[in-house]
Structures are given as structure tokens and as C-alpha cells.
Scaffold this motif. Structure first.
Motif, PDB file in Angstrom:
ATOM      1  N   PRO A  10       0.815  -1.224   0.000  1.00 45.19           N
ATOM      2  CA  PRO A  10       0.000   0.000   0.000  1.00 45.19           C
ATOM      3  C   PRO A  10       0.845   1.269   0.000  1.00 45.19           C
ATOM      4  N   THR A  11       1.984   1.232   0.691  1.00 43.99           N
ATOM      5  CA  THR A  11       2.965   2.299   0.508  1.00 43.99           C
ATOM      6  C   THR A  11       3.929   1.784  -0.547  1.00 43.99           C
ATOM      7  N   PRO A  12       3.873   2.282  -1.761  1.00 47.28           N
ATOM      8  CA  PRO A  12       4.553   1.630  -2.886  1.00 47.28           C
ATOM      9  C   PRO A  12       6.031   1.409  -2.637  1.00 47.28           C
ATOM     10  N   GLY A  13       6.462   0.219  -3.009  1.00 44.68           N
ATOM     11  CA  GLY A  13       7.868  -0.113  -2.870  1.00 44.68           C
ATOM     12  C   GLY A  13       8.735   0.777  -3.732  1.00 44.68           C
ATOM     13  N   ALA A  14       8.172   1.297  -4.830  1.00 44.14           N
ATOM     14  CA  ALA A  14       8.956   2.171  -5.704  1.00 44.14           C
ATOM     15  C   ALA A  14       9.356   3.450  -4.983  1.00 44.14           C
ATOM     16  N   LEU A  15       8.467   4.013  -4.196  1.00 39.06           N
ATOM     17  CA  LEU A  15       8.794   5.223  -3.448  1.00 39.06           C
ATOM     18  C   LEU A  15       9.907   4.930  -2.447  1.00 39.06           C
ATOM     19  N   ILE A  16       9.787   3.811  -1.736  1.00 39.90           N
ATOM     20  CA  ILE A  16      10.822   3.446  -0.770  1.00 39.90           C
ATOM     21  C   ILE A  16      12.150   3.222  -1.481  1.00 39.90           C
ATOM     22  N   HIS A  17      12.094   2.561  -2.637  1.00 34.43           N
ATOM     23  CA  HIS A  17      13.320   2.332  -3.404  1.00 34.43           C
ATOM     24  C   HIS A  17      13.967   3.667  -3.773  1.00 34.43           C
ATOM     25  N   GLY A  18      13.161   4.625  -4.195  1.00 36.38           N
ATOM     26  CA  GLY A  18      13.689   5.933  -4.555  1.00 36.38           C
ATOM     27  C   GLY A  18      14.285   6.667  -3.364  1.00 36.38           C
ATOM     28  N   LEU A  19      13.636   6.570  -2.215  1.00 45.24           N
ATOM     29  CA  LEU A  19      14.151   7.231  -1.020  1.00 45.24           C
ATOM     30  C   LEU A  19      15.458   6.605  -0.557  1.00 45.24           C
ATOM     31  N   VAL A  20      15.557   5.274  -0.647  1.00 45.92           N
ATOM     32  CA  VAL A  20      16.805   4.600  -0.267  1.00 45.92           C
ATOM     33  C   VAL A  20      17.942   5.047  -1.179  1.00 45.92           C
ATOM     34  N   GLU A  21      17.659   5.194  -2.477  1.00 40.26           N
ATOM     35  CA  GLU A  21      18.688   5.651  -3.406  1.00 40.26           C
ATOM     36  C   GLU A  21      19.148   7.073  -3.076  1.00 40.26           C
ATOM     37  N   LEU A  22      18.221   7.928  -2.654  1.00 38.15           N
ATOM     38  CA  LEU A  22      18.588   9.287  -2.244  1.00 38.15           C
ATOM     39  C   LEU A  22      19.532   9.246  -1.044  1.00 38.15           C
ATOM     40  N   CYS A  23      19.293   8.290  -0.154  1.00 34.35           N
ATOM     41  CA  CYS A  23      20.129   8.167   1.046  1.00 34.35           C
ATOM     42  C   CYS A  23      21.494   7.575   0.739  1.00 34.35           C
ATOM     43  N   LEU A  24      21.578   6.750  -0.289  1.00 35.81           N
ATOM     44  CA  LEU A  24      22.838   6.081  -0.610  1.00 35.81           C
ATOM     45  C   LEU A  24      23.785   6.966  -1.419  1.00 35.81           C
ATOM     46  N   SER A  25      23.222   7.878  -2.190  1.00 38.42           N
ATOM     47  CA  SER A  25      24.049   8.670  -3.086  1.00 38.42           C
ATOM     48  C   SER A  25      24.257  10.084  -2.536  1.00 38.42           C
ATOM     49  N   PRO A  26      25.496  10.429  -2.162  1.00 42.80           N
ATOM     50  CA  PRO A  26      25.766  11.781  -1.642  1.00 42.80           C
ATOM     51  C   PRO A  26      25.514  12.876  -2.670  1.00 42.80           C
ATOM     52  N   GLU A  27      25.557  12.536  -3.954  1.00 49.48           N
ATOM     53  CA  GLU A  27      25.422  13.538  -5.011  1.00 49.48           C
ATOM     54  C   GLU A  27      24.000  13.654  -5.538  1.00 49.48           C
ATOM     55  N   SER A  28      23.081  12.876  -5.054  1.00 50.17           N
ATOM     56  CA  SER A  28      21.725  12.880  -5.591  1.00 50.17           C
ATOM     57  C   SER A  28      21.008  14.185  -5.281  1.00 50.17           C
ATOM     58  N   VAL A  29      20.157  14.614  -6.210  1.00 46.99           N
ATOM     59  CA  VAL A  29      19.373  15.844  -6.060  1.00 46.99           C
ATOM     60  C   VAL A  29      18.040  15.504  -5.406  1.00 46.99           C
ATOM     61  N   ILE A  30      17.691  16.248  -4.366  1.00 46.43           N
ATOM     62  CA  ILE A  30      16.453  16.002  -3.642  1.00 46.43           C
ATOM     63  C   ILE A  30      15.288  16.622  -4.410  1.00 46.43           C
ATOM     64  N   PRO A  31      14.260  15.854  -4.775  1.00 46.53           N
ATOM     65  CA  PRO A  31      13.093  16.424  -5.476  1.00 46.53           C
ATOM     66  C   PRO A  31      12.360  17.442  -4.604  1.00 46.53           C
ATOM     67  N   GLU A  32      11.615  18.334  -5.236  1.00 42.19           N
ATOM     68  CA  GLU A  32      10.872  19.360  -4.517  1.00 42.19           C
ATOM     69  C   GLU A  32       9.879  18.761  -3.527  1.00 42.19           C
ATOM     70  N   THR A  33       9.256  17.665  -3.900  1.00 39.69           N
ATOM     71  CA  THR A  33       8.253  17.065  -3.015  1.00 39.69           C
ATOM     72  C   THR A  33       8.869  16.490  -1.748  1.00 39.69           C
ATOM     73  N   VAL A  34      10.167  16.226  -1.772  1.00 40.92           N
ATOM     74  CA  VAL A  34      10.848  15.618  -0.628  1.00 40.92           C
ATOM     75  C   VAL A  34      11.646  16.664   0.159  1.00 40.92           C
ATOM     76  N   LYS A  35      11.553  17.939  -0.255  1.00 42.79           N
ATOM     77  CA  LYS A  35      12.415  18.961   0.320  1.00 42.79           C
ATOM     78  C   LYS A  35      12.250  19.074   1.835  1.00 42.79           C
ATOM     79  N   HIS A  36      11.032  18.963   2.331  1.00 43.13           N
ATOM     80  CA  HIS A  36      10.820  19.133   3.765  1.00 43.13           C
ATOM     81  C   HIS A  36      11.224  17.897   4.577  1.00 43.13           C
ATOM     82  N   ASP A  37      11.587  16.830   3.901  1.00 49.32           N
ATOM     83  CA  ASP A  37      12.142  15.651   4.571  1.00 49.32           C
ATOM     84  C   ASP A  37      13.644  15.536   4.317  1.00 49.32           C
TER      85      ASP A  37
END
Length: 652
Positions: free
Chosen positions: A423-450
Motif C-alpha cells: 500500500p505504501t509503494p515499494g517504488a517510493l521506498i526504493h527511490g528514497l533509499v537511493e537518495l540516502c545512498l548517493s551523496p550527489e543525488s538531487v532532492i526532489p521538490e516534493t521531498v524537500k521538507h524531509d
């Protein structure tokens, strides 16, 4: 809500600014904000940041609706100078220094003022300080609200009178972001309060905090100089020093601040006392009468200070009583001794005290209404971001593309028979984990407050990665010391396990002291590689039960070099990071399945209890494990999906 100077970047989304990033406090730090485990990236701030808990103050009733309006309320209506300035009235302070009293231009003795100070034009100072009056651009004429600086005034006092701000450091307007309406409308607070049960305001620290303190110091020096002119100078014609001073064609002028200080003090008191005491405040703060008393040397500041002390101690938190007494005593001491410096320090303490009271009020409101704010978080955020999407202030397309790319990569990683989406899509979690793993990744606007939470998880992953490399080096050293032919035995394995546990704590302790120096986690570990190498060698020597005196023969430089090479090896780094990422994503999905069945308030309470248990067991620097990071990431993912799924990710 978030502790580096990064926490001080302003944001147009928030009433706090963009109070530990260094939130809502930070900066770190500077005071630290514990956003997840040992969060290093607080939310940003203007005058205040959000941080750990503080003592409370008398509560203020909250409006029935938790969403009175969307967006940050505007700053208080700025009053014009004509509304604020009482200098021109019958009770004008410093009447002896009005323009009409000066028969000829006054000059500044070159011994008491430097050339650059004497050359300052009134017009330039008028522009620098804001709308202080209607003086001529070059200061050739004196506007009604401005006063001549006596020629005998010291260079230090002249600089303070011309350079300091017109308003006190603490005003009703500067404290507006602590009002209930701002708290309810502050998007950074409304997001962060879901994840931090100890969220509260503290004065901003770091670079902005230093600037604020410097501005405050200038203001109090200017007030001291103004009072010195009013009380100790006397009429110009009676001042021998002024008569002896060389004449100048361009006398300097300043705008008195005393009337505005009284008005600001009155406004602050009216916001902090209950209705039944406001009439008393208004009676004591007849500004015109107060200024008349000042100009004639009749103001009883001791009586006023003790009345303020009694009023404030009636309504402040008990722990503030001593500060109120100190304020009144210092004002009394300065008045009785005729020491303006002590007197002004007492007035400064009064304004600092009022700021602390307002902080207590705001923090009590956050604690009192925390459950309501969390329960309403999804609806509030949806309304807030819907308006920003409609107004074109948020790039929805880029965020949607990021999510669609996360869906594609998640499908590729899932293999030929991908598991059905939770119900909480695995794709979103996968994307968030990738943001955490990559120091150079750009944070999307929707995730800015997190972003602060994701960056904290990113740092914790880097800690875990470097610790694994260090412990791997420890195992290598043990084998090297014992030799390839040594057979494992129970005693050796026990000593290795014991030394590994102690070693882990020692290494984390070594890397803790440099966290606030604006370095990345990788840089911190590399910077401390030699000290870590010494600890690894000593632990390996003890595990092998070797003679400690032989340690002196060890080539620590070579071991430190090998360790640094491991830290900088991109291949080793990527391999360990992938293994950590796989474990983290799997654990996050498991927690997300459980959190999906809960309300936002239930999730937050569940997380609060978890962290309380963790803190009770934690004795050293908090090294987050996979479980800690997974729980936080699942919490973020569930709330994030409830807010953004229909707004952006699944919107047609």
C-alpha cells in the motif's frame, strides 16, 4: 527543525525560514536537534530554531480549527514613523539638543572622532537605518525628529548612535513567528513535528545568531550613548567641552531611540500578560508622560523596574523568577550609582527576559497541541502544497519524473517476478533509499521538507560503511599478527568479540568531535584515519594476547595508509553501500506495511516509544543500525505517500 550553518538557509515555505535548519534550531549547534538519532541537519531558522524541549509557560487557548489559514501569515503591519515617534511631542526627550537650540553648526573634535565618522552624511545614515525621519539627504538641515550629536561626544558613542538599528533587538514583530497562528501555519514545523517528539524553539545559533548578537550589542551601546547625552551632557551652551571643540560645517545628527524602546516594551508586555493586566500596563506606559519625565530627569526607573519584576514573575515560569529579580536589581544599581552602563545592561536583561517568556509560551503550545498538529498533518500539508502547485511555486513535473524513474529502477531491481507493490509503494521506498545512498543525488521538490531526515540517514549509512571497513581491517590485523597457520580457538574468538565491541564504541567516539565542522561524514573518517588505525592495532594486539610492549615496533604509518586507502576506494565503498542499501530497503518495506495500518499520530507515538527505549540503552555515540534507519525511512515514506500520491505521483 533542523546543526550546521546549513540549518540557517532561509526558505520561502516557512515562517521559520528555510530556528534546527539550525529547526525550526542546529547549526547546528551550536545546539543540536535530534531529528532521527543524532541528526546533524536541523531545519532552518530566521530568529528562532526548533530544538530540544524547554520549560513551559502559561498556555494560550488554541482556536478550534487546526487549519485557520494556509500559508505563512504576513508580518505585523509596520507602523509609520509618524505613528511610532513621540520625540516631536510635548514630552520630547533631549529637548536641549533640538535643532532650534543650536545657533551655529557644532563641530567634532578630531581627537574624539575619526575623519570617516565626521564625514558621514545624515542622508546615508537615514538610508542605512530605515525610515527614521525626513532629514535632508546630505544632513544640511535637521528634521524635527532628529537631534544634534554634541561635539564632545566620543567616537565610540557617535558610531553607536549612527550605526545601530532603530528598533530594539526584541520586538513584538521579531517574536511574531512564535505566535500560535504562525505555529499552526508553519509548514516546516507541521512536517517535522511528526518525527521529533521533543521539537521546540530556541534562539537561532551559528552565523545568524552571531550577527543577531552583534546587532543587539550596537543597539544597547547606542541607547547608553543617548542616555549619556540626555542625563550627563546638559544644554549645549553649558558644555565647556563643546565650546572648546573645533567648529565643523556639517554637524552630525541622530534619531533618538528611547520613545521606540518604550513603545516596543509596551507592545511586548501586552502580548505576554493576560487581559486583566493590560490596563495596568497601559497606565504605566503612558509614553508621552514617560518621555517628559526622562527629559526632566524625573523618571523613577527603580520603581518601574520593580513593578515590571512583580508583573513578570506573576506570569512567567518559576525558573525565570531569579532572572527577573536580577534585572530589577541591576537597573536599581545603575540608577543609584549613576552608572549608565549598568543601567542599560539591566534594560537589556529585561528584553532578553521577555524573549525567553515568549519562547516558553510557544514551546508550551507546541507540546500542548502536538497531538492535534500530527493528527491533522496530512490534510494540512495537502491543502498547503495544493496552493503552491496551483500558484506554480512547486515543480510538480520534475518530482513526478523522479518518482516514475524510481518505479522503473525498482522494477528492474525486483527481477523477473517482482513482488506486488505494498500500500505504501515499494517504488517510493526504493527511490528514497537511493537518495540516502548517493551523496550527489538531487532532492526532489516534493521531498524537500524531509531532506534533513534523509541527509541524517545518509550520514548514518556512511558511518556504518566506514565502520565496517575499519572492523574488516581489524580482522585482517588479527590474522596478520597470528600468522596464516594459526588455528582458531574458543578463547581467541571470545577475545576478538569483546575487543570488537569496545573498538566500535572507541572508533565512533573518535569521529564524534568533528561533526560540527561542516565536513562530510567521509571527510571526518578520513581526517581521523591515523587515530582509528592506532585503535585498530591496539585492539588486534589485545585480542591476540600479545605483549603490549611490542606495540612500539609496529609501523602505524603503514597501517594508517592502508586504512585510508580502503576509505577512498570507490569499489569497496560501492560494494558495502549496496549491501547496506539492500538490507535497508527490505527492512523499510516491512515497517511500512505495519505503519500503513496506523494513523499518523499512532505512528508518531510508536516511534517516540522506540526512541525512548533506544536512548535508555545507549551509552556511547548513537550509531544507528539498519533497524533505526528503516523505521525512520518507513515513517517518512508512509506520511509522504499519503500527502503526495494524489497530488503529484498518481495525478493524471
Amino acid at each position: 527543525m533542523t546543526n550546521s550553518d546549513q540549518g540557517e538557509d532561509e526558505s520561502d515555505d516557512s515562517g521559520i525560514g528555510g530556528w534546527g535548519k539550525e529547526h525550526v534550531s542546529d547549526d547546528s549547534g551550536q545546539v543540536k536537534k535530534a531529528a532521527i538519532t543524532d541528526g546533524r541537519h536541523p531545519a532552518a531558522a530566521t530568529n528562532y530554531r526548533l530544538n530540544e524541549p524547554s520549560l513551559s509557560f502559561t498556555p494560550t487557548a488554541m482556536e478550534s480549527s487546526m487549519r485557520p489559514r494556509i500559508g505563512v501569515p504576513p508580518k505585523g503591519n509596520a507602523q509609520s514613523r509618524e505613528e511610532l515617534d513621540f520625540i516631536n511631542g510635548s514630552g520630547s526627550a533631549l529637548e536641549t539638543l533640538s535643532c532650534q537650540d543650536v545657533s551655529e553648526p557644532a563641530q567634532i573634535d578630531e581627537r574624539t572622532a575619526s575623519t570617516d565618522l565626521r564625514s558621514l552624511s545624515v542622508g546615508n545614515e537615514h538610508h542605512r537605518q530605515g525610515s527614521l525621519g525626513k532629514g535632508s539627504e546630505q544632513g544640511e538641515e535637521c528634521s524635527p525628529g532628529r537631534r544634534i550629536i554634541p561635539p564632545c561626544t566620543s567616537a565610540e558613542d557617535i558610531n553607536a548612535l549612527l550605526q545601530a538599528t532603530f528598533l530594539p533587538p526584541v520586538t513584538k514583530e521579531s517574536l511574531e513567528e512564535l505566535d500560535l497562528e504562525w505555529i499552526q501555519s508553519n509548514i516546516s514545523l507541521r512536517v517535522d513535528i511528526n518525527y521529533d517528539p521533543d521539537l521546540h524553539f530556541t534562539p537561532v545559533s551559528g552565523h545568524k545568531g552571531k550577527e543577531k548578537r552583534e546587532e543587539a550589542m550596537k543597539y544597547w551601546l547606542s541607547l547608553e550613548a543617548e542616555l549619556r547625552i540626555a542625563y550627563q551632557h546638559g544644554p549645549l551652551d553649558d558644555c565647556a567641552s563643546c565650546r572648546k571643540a573645533a567648529h565643523s560645517s556639517k554637524p552630525l545628527h541622530f534619531t533618538p531611540r528611547l520613545s521606540q524602546m518604550f513603545l516596543s516594551l509596551q507592545d511586548l508586555l501586552l502580548t505576554l500578560v493576560p487581559d486583566h493586566d493590560r490596563e495596568q500596563v497601559n497606565q504605566y506606559f503612558d509614553i508621552g508622560l514617560l518621555l517628559q519625565e526622562v527629559s526632566h530627569g524625573l523618571l523613577d526607573v527603580i520603581r518601574l523596574a520593580h513593578w515590571l519584576c512583580g508583573l513578570l514573575t506573576t506570569h512567567c515560569a518559576p525558573m525565570r523568577d531569579e532572572s527577573a529579580q536580577e534585572m530589577a536589581e541591576q537597573i536599581q544599581q545603575g540608577s543609584e550609582q549613576g552608572d549608565l552602563r549598568i543601567l542599560v545592561r539591566g534594560i537589556e536583561k529585561l528584553f532578553v527576559f521577555l524573549e525567553a517568556m515568549k519562547l516558553d509560551v510557544a514551546n508550551h503550545q507546541i507540546r500542548s497541541f502536538r497531538c492535534h498538529l500530527i493528527d491533522d498533518t496530512v490534510a494540512f500539508q495537502q491543502d498547503y502544497f495544493q496552493i503552491r502547485l496551483r500558484n506554480g511555486k512547486l515543480n510538480a513535473q520534475a518530482s513526478k519524473q523522479w518518482y516514475q524513474e524510481a518505479v522503473r529502477r525498482h522494477h528492474e531491481c525486483s527481477g523477473p517476478n517482482p513482488s506486488p507493490l505494498t500500500p505504501t509503494p515499494g517504488a517510493l521506498i526504493h527511490g528514497l533509499v537511493e537518495l540516502c545512498l548517493s551523496p550527489e543525488s538531487v532532492i526532489p521538490e516534493t521531498v524537500k521538507h524531509d531532506q534533513a531526515r534523509l541527509m541524517t540517514i545518509r550520514d548514518e549509512i556512511q558511518d556504518m560503511l566506514h565502520l565496517k571497513m575499519s572492523l574488516s581491517m581489524f580482522d585482517h590485523l588479527v590474522k596478520q599478527i597470528l600468522g596464516a597457520q594459526s588455528a582458531p580457538n574458543f578463547s581467541l574468538e571470545t577475545r576478538k568479540r569483546q575487543n570488537r565491541d569496545l573498538l566500535q564504541n572507541r572508533i565512533m567516539d573518535l569521529t564524534d568531535g568533528t561533526m560540527a565542522q561542516h565536513k562530510t561524514t567521509s571527510e571526518v573518517w578520513s581526517q581521523n584515519h591515523r587515530a582509528i588505525a592506532v585503535e585498530l592495532t591496539r585492539a588486534a594486539w589485545n585480542a591476540c594476547d600479545q605483549d603490549p610492549s611490542l606495540l612500539a615496533r609496529i609501523d602505524f604509518d603503514k597501517i594508517a595508509g592502508d586504512l585510508l586507502a580502503r576509505f577512498r576506494s570507490e569499489e569497496d565503498d560501492a560494494a558495502v553501500a549496496r549491501s547496506i542499501g539492500t538490507l535497508l530497503e527490505k527492512a523499510t518495506k516491512e515497517h511500512a506495511k505495519r505503519f500503513h495500518k496506523m494513523t499518523t499520530l499512532t505512528i508518531s507515538e510508536n516511534q517516540r516509544q522506540w526512541h525512548q527505549l533506544r536512548q535508555q540503552k545507549q551509552q556511547w555515540r548513537n550509531l544507528a543500525g539498519i533497524e533505526d534507519m528503516a523505521r525512520m525511512l518507513a515513517h517518512v515514506a508512509v506520511v509522504h505517500w499519503r500527502v503526495w500520491a494524489d497530488l503529484v505521483y498518481l495525478a493524471q
